[in-house]
Design an enzyme around this catalytic site. Structure first.
Site, PDB file in Angstrom:
ATOM      1  N   LYS A 192       4.592   3.488  -5.789  1.00 57.13           N
ATOM      2  CA  LYS A 192       3.519   2.158  -6.380  1.00 57.13           C
ATOM      3  C   LYS A 192       1.977   2.799  -6.875  1.00 57.13           C
ATOM      4  O   LYS A 192       1.253   2.718  -7.546  1.00 57.13           O
ATOM      5  CB  LYS A 192       2.624   2.518  -4.647  1.00 57.13           C
ATOM      6  CG  LYS A 192       3.379   2.025  -3.846  1.00 57.13           C
ATOM      7  CD  LYS A 192       3.052   2.484  -2.810  1.00 57.13           C
ATOM      8  CE  LYS A 192       3.885   2.322  -1.137  1.00 57.13           C
ATOM      9  NZ  LYS A 192       2.861   2.830  -0.014  1.00 57.13           N
ATOM     10  N   ASP A 227       4.355   4.891   6.471  1.00 53.71           N
ATOM     11  CA  ASP A 227       2.898   3.564   7.133  1.00 53.71           C
ATOM     12  C   ASP A 227       4.152   2.714   8.319  1.00 53.71           C
ATOM     13  O   ASP A 227       3.198   2.191   8.882  1.00 53.71           O
ATOM     14  CB  ASP A 227       2.254   3.158   5.867  1.00 53.71           C
ATOM     15  CG  ASP A 227       3.190   2.607   5.141  1.00 53.71           C
ATOM     16  OD1 ASP A 227       4.579   2.682   5.202  1.00 53.71           O
ATOM     17  OD2 ASP A 227       2.866   1.856   4.035  1.00 53.71           O
TER      18      ASP A 227
END
Length: 353
Positions: A192, A227
């Protein structure tokens, strides 16, 4: 005299009409070229049911390979050490830190058991300065710990920590980690847009704990989860039938509940529950069946991690704006989409978030 004037007006009108027609023809050709770029993109992005079945079959093959051995698949299929999920009867004050993209969140929640459920919760979101995404590990975690300390200091009287109890923190870390227990794990790689030296192969809980100690925070990291696993736990808290979760945000990932005896690479005692939550890390999936376009290939080649996270680069928020920019740039170059000049900002990578 009048005839000459009429002739002049007629000639001028004819010239005007000719210019208008020429302009319309030019505009028609320009929009035709722009439409051709879009048609080509649409064809290359096509995902009819037959292709989707091929992709699904390829994912299933990689899942089995990833469960069988470490490094045997493009999907890491990470064992999370989470063998049981919330029941909705939990009680107490808990903190959470969610780090997984260009922002991180800090949360405190007072749980009241089956009857009280979520008594009260407070959350704050903080943006991560761009330079910390490629700086040092200490700088990043010190910044996070300082924000967490400020958040803890604002704890109101509505939140109750039992006397003698240490504050507990759940750490949601949305990057590939090889876990060795429920509260420890070494970073496999950054994704990311993060690229920080010195953290890969290190225990991220130890790094966070060091930063918390520097802030003088009496807080223990009791759980490290991805997550996606956090999302799965949140879903199970509200519905006992939830067995899988998917993240579609800055990045993308999936987690699900697997039978522990169906994981060949698991060598410990089987958990009493018989289950184990698996973090797939499916952002790294790749297959010849995926509809890769010239824009996807160029983006990957120029990224911080070429050849990796291909599925993530196709569908996640980190990259979609950049793909749109590249499409608009080609339409501008080939069809003068914004006139004869290319807007300077359109040449800047990731200018569209």
């Amino acid at each position: 005299m009048r005839k000459a004037a009429v002739a002049a007006v007629t000639a001028a009108a004819a010239v005007g009409v000719a210019l208008l027609v020429r302009r319309q023809v030019r505009e028609t050709k320009r929009w035709g070229r722009a439409a051709a770029v879009l048609r080509d993109l649409e064809e290359r992005c096509a995902a009819p049911p037959a292709r989707l079945r091929q992709v699904a079959d390829a994912v299933a093959v990689e899942m089995h390979a990833g469960l069988a051995s470490e490094g045997g698949s493009k999907l890491a299929m990470i064992i999370s050490y989470v063998d049981s999920l919330p029941t909705g009867q939990e009680k107490g004050l808990f903190y959470a830190l969610d780090l997984g993209g260009t922002n991180f969140r800090v949360l405190r929640v007072q749980l009241g058991g089956k009857e009280g459920r979520v008594v009260k919760q407070e959350c704050e979101e903080i943006s991560i300065p761009t330079h910390l995404m490629t700086g040092s590990s200490h700088e990043l975690f010190d910044f996070i710990a300082a924000a967490l300390a400020k958040f803890v200091a604002s704890e109101g009287e509505d939140f109750h920590l039992p006397e003698g109890r240490q504050r507990e923190l759940g750490f949601t870390f949305s990057f590939p980690v090889k876990q060795s227990s429920i509260a420890s794990g070494t970073l496999i790689k950054w994704t990311k847009g993060f690229s920080i030296d010195g953290t890969v192969g290190e225990d991220v809980v130890a790094e966070l704990s060091r930063a918390l100690d520097c802030q003088g925070l009496d807080m223990k990291v009791t759980a490290l989860v991805n997550d996606t696993i956090g999302t799965l736990a949140g879903g199970r808290y509200d519905d006992n039938d939830v067995v899988a979760a998917v993240i579609l945000g800055t990045g993308t990932n999936a987690a699900y509940v697997e039978r522990a005896n169906a994981i060949p690479k698991w060598h410990g005692l089987l958990p009493k529950s018989g289950d184990m939550v698996i973090n797939m890390e499916w952002g790294n999936f790749r297959s010849t069946h995926l509809p890769l376009t010239e824009f996807d290939q160029a983006l990957d080649a120029e990224s911080l991690n070429p050849g990796e996270q291909i599925y993530e680069k196709l569908i996640s928020g980190m990259y979609l704006g950049e793909i749109v920019r590249r499409v608009l740039l080609k339409m501008t170059q080939e069809a003068s989409l914004f006139g004869d000049d290319i807007p300077p900002k359109l040449k800047i990578p990731f200018i569209l978030t």
